[in-house]
Design a protein around this motif. Sequence first.
Motif, PDB file in Angstrom:
ATOM      1  N   PHE A  85      14.112   4.233 -19.854  1.00  0.00           N
ATOM      2  CA  PHE A  85      13.185   3.407 -19.255  1.00  0.00           C
ATOM      3  C   PHE A  85      12.152   4.413 -18.434  1.00  0.00           C
ATOM      4  CE2 PHE A  85      10.214   0.252 -17.120  1.00  0.00           C
ATOM      5  CZ  PHE A  85      10.256  -0.619 -18.277  1.00  0.00           C
ATOM      6  N   ILE A  86      10.997   5.014 -19.070  1.00  0.00           N
ATOM      7  CA  ILE A  86      10.308   5.860 -18.380  1.00  0.00           C
ATOM      8  C   ILE A  86       9.087   5.325 -17.791  1.00  0.00           C
ATOM      9  CG2 ILE A  86       9.459   8.214 -18.434  1.00  0.00           C
ATOM     10  CD1 ILE A  86      12.405   7.996 -19.321  1.00  0.00           C
ATOM     11  N   TYR A  87       8.875   5.577 -16.297  1.00  0.00           N
ATOM     12  CA  TYR A  87       7.557   5.091 -15.817  1.00  0.00           C
ATOM     13  C   TYR A  87       6.576   6.282 -15.899  1.00  0.00           C
ATOM     14  CZ  TYR A  87      10.767   1.654 -13.700  1.00  0.00           C
ATOM     15  OH  TYR A  87      11.632   0.964 -13.547  1.00  0.00           O
ATOM     16  N   GLU A  88       5.256   5.623 -16.157  1.00  0.00           N
ATOM     17  CA  GLU A  88       3.871   6.129 -16.452  1.00  0.00           C
ATOM     18  C   GLU A  88       2.701   5.933 -15.673  1.00  0.00           C
ATOM     19  OE1 GLU A  88       5.013   8.057 -20.790  1.00  0.00           O
ATOM     20  OE2 GLU A  88       3.893   6.213 -20.873  1.00  0.00           O
ATOM     21  N   ASN A  89       1.885   6.674 -15.561  1.00  0.00           N
ATOM     22  CA  ASN A  89       0.467   6.377 -15.104  1.00  0.00           C
ATOM     23  C   ASN A  89       0.336   5.642 -13.963  1.00  0.00           C
ATOM     24  OD1 ASN A  89      -0.844   7.597 -17.266  1.00  0.00           O
ATOM     25  ND2 ASN A  89      -0.079   6.089 -18.509  1.00  0.00           N
ATOM     26  N   GLY A  90       1.395   5.971 -12.804  1.00  0.00           N
ATOM     27  CA  GLY A  90       1.331   5.288 -11.780  1.00  0.00           C
ATOM     28  C   GLY A  90       2.275   4.005 -11.331  1.00  0.00           C
ATOM     29  N   TRP A  91       2.870   3.605 -12.422  1.00  0.00           N
ATOM     30  CA  TRP A  91       3.752   2.621 -12.400  1.00  0.00           C
ATOM     31  C   TRP A  91       4.984   3.069 -11.843  1.00  0.00           C
ATOM     32  CZ3 TRP A  91       2.222  -2.555 -12.882  1.00  0.00           C
ATOM     33  CH2 TRP A  91       3.446  -3.591 -13.095  1.00  0.00           C
ATOM     34  N   ASN A  92       5.826   2.044 -11.103  1.00  0.00           N
ATOM     35  CA  ASN A  92       7.093   2.676 -10.548  1.00  0.00           C
ATOM     36  C   ASN A  92       7.986   1.298 -10.573  1.00  0.00           C
ATOM     37  OD1 ASN A  92       6.729   1.292  -8.049  1.00  0.00           O
ATOM     38  ND2 ASN A  92       5.588   2.883  -7.615  1.00  0.00           N
ATOM     39  N   ILE A  93       9.036   1.477 -10.207  1.00  0.00           N
ATOM     40  CA  ILE A  93      10.096   0.451 -10.068  1.00  0.00           C
ATOM     41  C   ILE A  93       9.895  -0.645  -9.332  1.00  0.00           C
ATOM     42  CG2 ILE A  93      11.767   1.516  -8.062  1.00  0.00           C
ATOM     43  CD1 ILE A  93      13.040  -0.452 -11.340  1.00  0.00           C
ATOM     44  N   TRP A  94       9.028  -0.311  -8.305  1.00  0.00           N
ATOM     45  CA  TRP A  94       8.601  -1.413  -7.126  1.00  0.00           C
ATOM     46  C   TRP A  94       7.377  -2.251  -7.487  1.00  0.00           C
ATOM     47  CZ3 TRP A  94      12.503  -2.172  -4.370  1.00  0.00           C
ATOM     48  CH2 TRP A  94      12.937  -1.037  -4.011  1.00  0.00           C
ATOM     49  N   ILE A 125      -4.379  -9.805 -14.463  1.00  0.00           N
ATOM     50  CA  ILE A 125      -4.852  -8.992 -15.213  1.00  0.00           C
ATOM     51  C   ILE A 125      -5.762  -7.988 -15.072  1.00  0.00           C
ATOM     52  CG2 ILE A 125      -5.536  -8.744 -17.793  1.00  0.00           C
ATOM     53  CD1 ILE A 125      -4.341 -11.405 -18.586  1.00  0.00           C
ATOM     54  N   PHE A 126      -7.018  -8.502 -14.340  1.00  0.00           N
ATOM     55  CA  PHE A 126      -8.018  -7.795 -13.752  1.00  0.00           C
ATOM     56  C   PHE A 126      -7.323  -6.756 -12.863  1.00  0.00           C
ATOM     57  CE2 PHE A 126     -11.227  -7.061 -10.649  1.00  0.00           C
ATOM     58  CZ  PHE A 126     -12.300  -6.403 -11.645  1.00  0.00           C
ATOM     59  N   LEU A 127      -6.642  -7.278 -11.703  1.00  0.00           N
ATOM     60  CA  LEU A 127      -6.061  -6.293 -10.912  1.00  0.00           C
ATOM     61  C   LEU A 127      -5.235  -5.383 -11.512  1.00  0.00           C
ATOM     62  CD1 LEU A 127      -5.050  -8.818  -7.910  1.00  0.00           C
ATOM     63  CD2 LEU A 127      -6.934  -7.040  -7.927  1.00  0.00           C
ATOM     64  N   LEU A 128      -4.529  -5.669 -12.321  1.00  0.00           N
ATOM     65  CA  LEU A 128      -3.473  -4.425 -13.337  1.00  0.00           C
ATOM     66  C   LEU A 128      -4.555  -3.484 -13.813  1.00  0.00           C
ATOM     67  CD1 LEU A 128      -0.618  -6.703 -14.367  1.00  0.00           C
ATOM     68  CD2 LEU A 128      -0.502  -5.008 -12.707  1.00  0.00           C
ATOM     69  N   LEU A 129      -5.614  -3.950 -14.519  1.00  0.00           N
ATOM     70  CA  LEU A 129      -6.642  -2.979 -15.065  1.00  0.00           C
ATOM     71  C   LEU A 129      -7.205  -2.221 -14.094  1.00  0.00           C
ATOM     72  CD1 LEU A 129      -8.004  -5.356 -17.603  1.00  0.00           C
ATOM     73  CD2 LEU A 129      -6.397  -3.534 -18.038  1.00  0.00           C
ATOM     74  N   LEU A 130      -7.552  -2.832 -12.952  1.00  0.00           N
ATOM     75  CA  LEU A 130      -8.242  -1.859 -11.846  1.00  0.00           C
ATOM     76  C   LEU A 130      -7.414  -0.779 -11.228  1.00  0.00           C
ATOM     77  CD1 LEU A 130     -10.689  -2.123 -10.120  1.00  0.00           C
ATOM     78  CD2 LEU A 130      -9.717  -3.499  -8.780  1.00  0.00           C
ATOM     79  N   PHE A 131      -6.027  -1.143 -11.345  1.00  0.00           N
ATOM     80  CA  PHE A 131      -5.001  -0.092 -10.729  1.00  0.00           C
ATOM     81  C   PHE A 131      -4.681   0.876 -11.716  1.00  0.00           C
ATOM     82  CE2 PHE A 131      -4.840  -3.328  -7.217  1.00  0.00           C
ATOM     83  CZ  PHE A 131      -5.004  -2.471  -6.178  1.00  0.00           C
TER      84      PHE A 131
END
Length: 140
Positions: A85-94, A125-131
Motif C-alpha cells: 500500500f503506497i501513499y502518493e500525492n501528499g496522502w499519508n497514514i494520518w 469531498i470538496f475539502l479533499l479535492l482542495l487539498f
Amino acid sequence: MQYYVICNLLYNFVFYQHTLWRYEGDPSWLKHSIIEIAFTLIVVPIMILVYLHFFPSGIKGLAYIAAWALFFWITEVIFNKRGNFIYENGWNIWWSLLFNMIMFPVLRIHYKKPLFAIIISIPIIFLLLLFFHPSLGELK
C-alpha cells in the motif's frame, strides 16, 4: 454498501492518473485496479454489512466506530509496511486515519438517512479535492 461502491469507483475512475494511494500486489500481475475492484465489490461490502448489522445503540456506537476505524487503519499500516500500500500525492497514514474516522460515521448516517449523508459528503469531498487533487483541467 452502494454509497461506498459508487463513491470509491467514481474516485478511482476520475482520478486514475492522480491517486492518493495505490496497491502493489505480489505476484506482479496483481495490480492496483484488480485489487481495488476486489476490495470495492467484494471485501468492503461484506465488511460494511457486518459493521451495520452489529452496530450498537447509544454511546457504545462511538466505541464501535472507533474500533472499526482503527481496524481498517491498522490493516492499512501493515500493508504499507509490507510495501503493498503506497501513499502518493501528499496522502499519508494520518490522513487515512482521519478519513476512516469520518467514513464510518457517514456510512452509518447513510444507512439511516441517505440524503443527509450525501449532503454532508459534499463539503468533505470538496475539502479533499482542495487539498489533494489537481485542477479539473489536468484530468484525463
